[in-house]
Scaffold this motif. Structure first.
Motif, PDB file in Angstrom:
ATOM      1  N   UNK A 130      44.719  34.000  42.680  1.00  0.00           N
ATOM      2  CA  UNK A 130      43.639  34.912  43.064  1.00  0.00           C
ATOM      3  C   UNK A 130      42.502  34.734  42.062  1.00  0.00           C
ATOM      4  N   UNK A 131      41.309  34.364  42.532  1.00  0.00           N
ATOM      5  CA  UNK A 131      40.211  34.061  41.610  1.00  0.00           C
ATOM      6  C   UNK A 131      39.454  35.288  41.114  1.00  0.00           C
ATOM      7  N   UNK A 132      39.767  36.450  41.648  1.00  0.00           N
ATOM      8  CA  UNK A 132      39.048  37.656  41.264  1.00  0.00           C
ATOM      9  C   UNK A 132      39.837  38.535  40.311  1.00  0.00           C
ATOM     10  N   UNK A 133      39.353  39.752  40.171  1.00  0.00           N
ATOM     11  CA  UNK A 133      39.996  40.719  39.280  1.00  0.00           C
ATOM     12  C   UNK A 133      41.232  41.318  39.947  1.00  0.00           C
ATOM     13  N   UNK A 134      42.154  41.797  39.087  1.00  0.00           N
ATOM     14  CA  UNK A 134      43.389  42.449  39.515  1.00  0.00           C
ATOM     15  C   UNK A 134      43.447  43.809  38.823  1.00  0.00           C
ATOM     16  N   UNK A 135      43.828  44.838  39.581  1.00  0.00           N
ATOM     17  CA  UNK A 135      43.983  46.177  39.010  1.00  0.00           C
ATOM     18  C   UNK A 135      45.047  46.916  39.810  1.00  0.00           C
ATOM     19  N   UNK A 136      45.430  48.077  39.304  1.00  0.00           N
ATOM     20  CA  UNK A 136      46.358  48.951  40.027  1.00  0.00           C
ATOM     21  C   UNK A 136      45.727  50.325  40.139  1.00  0.00           C
ATOM     22  N   UNK A 137      46.092  51.027  41.183  1.00  0.00           N
ATOM     23  CA  UNK A 137      45.639  52.404  41.358  1.00  0.00           C
ATOM     24  C   UNK A 137      46.709  53.312  40.779  1.00  0.00           C
ATOM     25  N   UNK A 193      45.720  38.317  35.793  1.00  0.00           N
ATOM     26  CA  UNK A 193      44.754  37.378  36.363  1.00  0.00           C
ATOM     27  C   UNK A 193      45.128  35.973  35.899  1.00  0.00           C
ATOM     28  N   UNK A 194      45.204  35.068  36.823  1.00  0.00           N
ATOM     29  CA  UNK A 194      45.621  33.710  36.517  1.00  0.00           C
ATOM     30  C   UNK A 194      47.069  33.437  36.865  1.00  0.00           C
ATOM     31  N   UNK A 195      47.858  34.507  37.076  1.00  0.00           N
ATOM     32  CA  UNK A 195      49.254  34.311  37.476  1.00  0.00           C
ATOM     33  C   UNK A 195      49.586  35.024  38.787  1.00  0.00           C
ATOM     34  N   UNK A 196      48.596  35.683  39.381  1.00  0.00           N
ATOM     35  CA  UNK A 196      48.796  36.333  40.676  1.00  0.00           C
ATOM     36  C   UNK A 196      48.331  35.380  41.764  1.00  0.00           C
TER      37      UNK A 196
END
Length: 185
Positions: A136-143, A155-158
């Motif tokens: 995934x080239x974008x940001x990763x977050x959780x709610x 980021x980089x492993x998802x």
């Protein structure tokens, strides 16, 4: 066709259709494959969905599961097939069993979800990339319970696998994963 290819049996089943003994066998494989770095939260993340298992004449040789997660992207809640607990018994690694497990899980993802996702270990990344999964080239977050929790370490492993009809979401906006105990991805 090799002898093992003739005797290996692939099966998919929902957690509810697996016996307690089968679940114990899966947990033991995962404990061994992850060298003791597979805890109760990891196990909780692995169950509740569809499992792909390969048995050979010695027992359980490979496993993976896909569970449903919700991911918010650009104000839309996506139904995501999240891959968990992919492992191959040590004596069977490098023989294509991980690919067979992933093929079965990808069939579930392609028919039931908008997107596939997973968090890859360094050891597993080549398997997923070779099957067309992309980082995934974008940001990763959780709610989280108190708002958005950025996950820059993910980021980089998802990896994601777009379903043909839906395509890849716009990476200019983050993927916001649902909250869960233990590792968030």
């Amino acid at each position: 066709m090799t002898e093992s290819e003739r005797t290996d049996r692939l099966r998919t089943a929902h957690t509810a259709d697996l016996t307690p003994a089968a679940l114990d066998e899966i947990r033991a494989l995962l404990d061994a494959a992850f060298d003791g770095d597979f805890g109760d939260d990891d196990w909780d993340h692995t169950i509740g969905g569809v499992h792909a298992v390969v048995h050979d004449r010695h027992g359980l040789a490979a496993h993976g599961s896909v569970i449903q997660r919700r991911v918010l992207h650009r104000g839309r809640s996506l139904r995501v097939g999240y891959v968990e607990g992919v492992a191959v018994r040590a004596d069977r690694r490098g023989q294509g069993l991980g690919g067979r497990v992933m093929e079965a899980l990808e069939r579930v993802i392609d028919r039931a979800y908008v997107l596939g996702a997973l968090s890859a270990s360094d050891d597993g990344a080549a398997l997923y990339a070779g099957r067309g999964w992309v980082v995934w080239p974008g940001r990763i977050a959780a709610l989280g319970p108190h708002g958005v929790v950025p996950l820059p370490d993910e980021e980089g492993s998802t990896y994601v696998k777009p379903v043909a009809a839906a395509g890849l979401p716009d990476p200019s906006d983050a993927l916001f994963f649902d909250w869960r105990g233990g590792d968030l991805l």
